[in-house]
Each structure stands twice: as C-alpha cells, then as structure tokens.
Design a protein around this motif. Sequence first.
Motif, PDB file in Angstrom:
ATOM      1  N   LEU A   1      56.191  14.578  41.241  1.00 22.05           N
ATOM      2  CA  LEU A   1      54.930  15.178  41.089  1.00 22.05           C
ATOM      3  C   LEU A   1      54.163  15.556  42.239  1.00 22.05           C
ATOM      4  O   LEU A   1      53.195  16.426  42.324  1.00 22.05           O
ATOM      5  CB  LEU A   1      54.182  13.826  40.496  1.00 22.05           C
ATOM      6  N   THR A   2      54.507  14.952  43.498  1.00 28.01           N
ATOM      7  CA  THR A   2      53.762  15.150  44.613  1.00 28.01           C
ATOM      8  C   THR A   2      54.243  16.405  45.167  1.00 28.01           C
ATOM      9  O   THR A   2      53.365  17.370  45.501  1.00 28.01           O
ATOM     10  CB  THR A   2      54.190  14.184  45.878  1.00 28.01           C
ATOM     11  N   TYR A   3      55.467  16.958  44.990  1.00 28.80           N
ATOM     12  CA  TYR A   3      55.803  18.200  45.376  1.00 28.80           C
ATOM     13  C   TYR A   3      54.953  19.340  44.341  1.00 28.80           C
ATOM     14  O   TYR A   3      54.451  20.300  44.861  1.00 28.80           O
ATOM     15  CB  TYR A   3      57.415  18.627  45.008  1.00 28.80           C
ATOM     16  N   GLY A   4      54.804  19.066  43.093  1.00 30.06           N
ATOM     17  CA  GLY A   4      54.099  19.826  42.164  1.00 30.06           C
ATOM     18  C   GLY A   4      52.452  20.123  42.795  1.00 30.06           C
ATOM     19  O   GLY A   4      51.985  21.036  42.741  1.00 30.06           O
ATOM     20  N   ALA A   5      52.093  18.991  43.221  1.00 32.27           N
ATOM     21  CA  ALA A   5      50.545  19.058  43.586  1.00 32.27           C
ATOM     22  C   ALA A   5      50.422  19.767  44.958  1.00 32.27           C
ATOM     23  O   ALA A   5      49.567  20.393  45.041  1.00 32.27           O
ATOM     24  CB  ALA A   5      50.092  17.318  43.680  1.00 32.27           C
ATOM     25  N   LEU A   6      51.554  19.515  45.623  1.00 32.81           N
ATOM     26  CA  LEU A   6      51.585  20.590  46.770  1.00 32.81           C
ATOM     27  C   LEU A   6      51.760  21.995  46.641  1.00 32.81           C
ATOM     28  O   LEU A   6      50.790  22.689  47.028  1.00 32.81           O
ATOM     29  CB  LEU A   6      52.960  19.916  47.796  1.00 32.81           C
TER      30      LEU A   6
ATOM     31  N   ASP B   1      59.983  10.524  40.154  1.00 28.35           N
ATOM     32  CA  ASP B   1      58.832  11.143  39.491  1.00 28.35           C
ATOM     33  C   ASP B   1      57.875  11.204  40.799  1.00 28.35           C
ATOM     34  O   ASP B   1      56.924  12.391  40.749  1.00 28.35           O
ATOM     35  CB  ASP B   1      58.000  10.248  38.575  1.00 28.35           C
ATOM     36  N   LEU B   2      57.635  10.357  41.498  1.00 27.86           N
ATOM     37  CA  LEU B   2      56.415  10.380  42.628  1.00 27.86           C
ATOM     38  C   LEU B   2      56.927  11.840  43.541  1.00 27.86           C
ATOM     39  O   LEU B   2      55.888  12.382  43.896  1.00 27.86           O
ATOM     40  CB  LEU B   2      56.727   8.983  43.518  1.00 27.86           C
ATOM     41  N   PHE B   3      58.108  11.735  44.102  1.00 21.26           N
ATOM     42  CA  PHE B   3      58.273  13.001  44.682  1.00 21.26           C
ATOM     43  C   PHE B   3      58.193  14.184  43.808  1.00 21.26           C
ATOM     44  O   PHE B   3      57.708  15.245  44.556  1.00 21.26           O
ATOM     45  CB  PHE B   3      60.033  13.145  45.216  1.00 21.26           C
TER      46      PHE B   3
ATOM     47  N   ALA C   1      50.849  23.418  43.741  1.00 27.28           N
ATOM     48  CA  ALA C   1      49.546  23.848  43.492  1.00 27.28           C
ATOM     49  C   ALA C   1      48.382  24.015  44.431  1.00 27.28           C
ATOM     50  O   ALA C   1      47.711  24.965  44.505  1.00 27.28           O
ATOM     51  CB  ALA C   1      48.809  22.624  42.329  1.00 27.28           C
TER      52      ALA C   1
ATOM     53  N   MET D   1      45.241  15.803  46.158  1.00 26.52           N
ATOM     54  CA  MET D   1      46.581  15.946  45.797  1.00 26.52           C
ATOM     55  C   MET D   1      47.080  14.682  45.214  1.00 26.52           C
ATOM     56  O   MET D   1      47.751  14.389  44.270  1.00 26.52           O
ATOM     57  CB  MET D   1      47.419  16.264  47.023  1.00 26.52           C
TER      58      MET D   1
ATOM     59  N   GLU E   1      60.957  19.665  36.584  1.00 24.09           N
ATOM     60  CA  GLU E   1      61.046  18.728  35.370  1.00 24.09           C
ATOM     61  C   GLU E   1      59.618  18.773  34.798  1.00 24.09           C
ATOM     62  O   GLU E   1      59.548  18.751  33.487  1.00 24.09           O
ATOM     63  CB  GLU E   1      61.343  17.265  35.569  1.00 24.09           C
ATOM     64  N   PHE E   2      58.659  19.079  35.508  1.00 28.94           N
ATOM     65  CA  PHE E   2      57.151  18.905  34.741  1.00 28.94           C
ATOM     66  C   PHE E   2      56.703  20.330  34.761  1.00 28.94           C
ATOM     67  O   PHE E   2      55.446  20.809  34.549  1.00 28.94           O
ATOM     68  CB  PHE E   2      56.084  18.186  35.482  1.00 28.94           C
TER      69      PHE E   2
ATOM     70  N   VAL F   1      48.489  13.363  41.576  1.00 28.97           N
ATOM     71  CA  VAL F   1      50.007  12.627  41.464  1.00 28.97           C
ATOM     72  C   VAL F   1      49.660  11.417  40.686  1.00 28.97           C
ATOM     73  O   VAL F   1      50.509  10.774  39.925  1.00 28.97           O
ATOM     74  CB  VAL F   1      50.655  12.377  42.645  1.00 28.97           C
TER      75      VAL F   1
ATOM     76  N   HIS G   1      61.086   6.345  38.148  1.00 22.26           N
ATOM     77  CA  HIS G   1      59.688   6.404  38.280  1.00 22.26           C
ATOM     78  C   HIS G   1      59.403   7.152  39.958  1.00 22.26           C
ATOM     79  O   HIS G   1      58.387   7.667  40.283  1.00 22.26           O
ATOM     80  CB  HIS G   1      58.673   5.427  38.106  1.00 22.26           C
TER      81      HIS G   1
END
Lengths: 176, 181
Positions: A16-21, A12-14, A23, B39, A109-110, B43, A9
């Motif tokens: 997902l955070t990268y994905g949000a960035l 996953d944090l990294f 976006a 953001m 991954e996502f 997440v 997990h």
Amino acid sequence: MGTMLRLRHNKDLFVLTYGALVAQLCKDYEKDEDVNKYLDKMGYGIGTRLVEDFLARSCVRRCHSYSEITDIIAQVAFKMYLGITPSVTCNNSSRTEFSLILDKNPLVEFVEELPAGRSSLCYCNLLCGIIRGALEMVHLAADVTFLQDRLKGDRVTEIGITFLRKLDEKKYRRKK
Amino acid sequence: MADEALFLLLHNEMVSGVYKSAEQGEVENGRCITKLENMGFRVGQGLIERFTKDTARFKDELDIMKFICKDFWTTVFKKQIDNLRTNHQGIYVLQDNKFRLLTQMSAGKQYLEHASKYLAFTCGLIRGGLSNLGIKSIVTAEVSSMPAYPDTGLHPKTPRSQPELKPRVRCSTNCATQVLR
C-alpha cells in the motif's frame, strides 16, 4: 491465526505504501519516464542497503557464476522479501543475460490497471533499482529492466538482468 | 521480519526523496511534511479496510483507539503502543518508547529537528485509519529524548547508551459523535 493475519497485513503495508508513492509521483511528474527513473533511483538506494539485511538473514555462500547469483535473487531474495519465487531463464550462450519471470507479483495486488494516460509507466520499477543497487554493493554491475509487464498487457511480467563487465574478474570466475 | 526491513528502507527513501526533490519554498511551508502525511493517510485508509473486514464492530471511540494502539500498531510496527492517555474529551496521547521508524537514527540532539520528517507518514497513517473508521482527527507527533542511562561503573570502557527518542503521538479527535452507529 493472529500471527498469520499480521504477516499478511505487514506485506500489505509495504504494498500500500508503494502504491501511495507511485500515486504521488504521478502527481509530481507528468512524464512516465520521469516516474520510472525516480522509482529506479529510489530502488537503487534501497538495494544498496537491503543487500546488507539480506546477507545477514540468509546463509548464501560465495557464488561462482552469474546464473548462481540470479538463482539466489529469485529463490532466496524474492522469496524472503516478497514471498514469491520467480522462475529464471538464461537468454544468451555466454550466460550473462537472464530473465526473472514473475507469475505472481504482490506489488500489484491492488492495481487493476495503469492509470489513464500512463501507458509507459513501469509500475514496479523500484524492483529493478533494488536489484541493480544490491548487485553493485557486491561489486557486480548489471542492467536491470522490465522486458514484459502484465500491467501493460503482456502475458507475464519479466525482469531482465544483464551482467556487465565487472571490475574484479578474479573473484567471480564464470563456470563454462 | 524481512518485510519490515523493506518497508523501513522504503519509508526512509521516501522521506529523503521528498526533501531532495522539493521545490523552492516547499520545505519551509511544510509542503514536504504534507506530502508524506497524505501518503500515510492513503495507506492508513487502505490498511484499516483490509484489517477490519473480519473484526467485530467497535463499541465506542475509546475502543477504536485501543485497537489502534494494540492491533494496528502491532501490525505496522511490531509492538504495541506503550502508553495511552486520554482526557475523555477527544484528546488521546499515544506514547511509543521505541518508535521503529526512528530507532535506526542517531539519537543526538541535532537529529531531533529532523525527527518530524520521519513522523509525518505515521501521523497520516493514524489519521487515515481513523478516517475510515468514521473518525475525523488531527494527529500530531512530538519527540522528546530521554537522559542517557547512568554509567554503572563496572565496564568503564562501555560507551553510554544513546538517549532514547520517545515520540508521543498526540491525537485529537474533534468529531466524536456520528461515528459509531
């Protein structure tokens, strides 16, 4: 089981955070090149600091060739931070150009596919900046770019590292 | 852990990046904070989804908040929340005495005003996590600094410890009802 779950997990944090960035950057910048440049710059900032963390955690000894350095990036650094080991190929006879072939890439991954209208987006461009920044902190100048990208339809994801003339020749003599 | 370092550095770069590329007025009107919070929200939603696939159903709102304080916080920040208080009417105060995203920063008073930039993402994280668990909430955070540790006198050359930043994350839920079926 608890620890394994947490390790997964945390990655996953990294991711997902990268994905949000990415976006958010796609919202802020219309042109793919601008997002790519921003990611590279950000990665550079991270790389200059990450290298300290890396050297503290690993026991790498002084390298004597570019290929040794590239091997360490692939087998130690990538393994340590992303849990993968890209394979390394050398692309020229003077042994200054290398490729890291990523078979698996946790950063995507996502991500199923690039967003519509973003065909030139180098989603993982942060990685190029990180490598470039880290190398610069150990007095090595290099160009780092994506040569192939699975998200763009290529068979593999390939990062090209081209070592440029460095400032202090004496310390890092290349093995012939 | 190695990936924690990567996340910490990414988070720091994100904060400075948002402020560096802020357009006219965006810093003042809170747009930068909003970007970071949003953001974090995304997440948080994603994390909770991955996290709770295999866990049992939550009994009630307090159960969810305890989950946030223990499992969720440990996954993200490698430690549990130090103190959870509630008025049992939808307000929860989560206290972290050694907030990971701030420990790297100097603890001088002049940095306290910048601390909010480093809390925005985390507020969003909590709000996003709760949102995917069916709880609408408002999450705010504040930082208070602790007095420096007293000089023991045994090692007069030892510098005084830095004051601690004790972020308090105040989480007020305003929709406690339809959540848990």
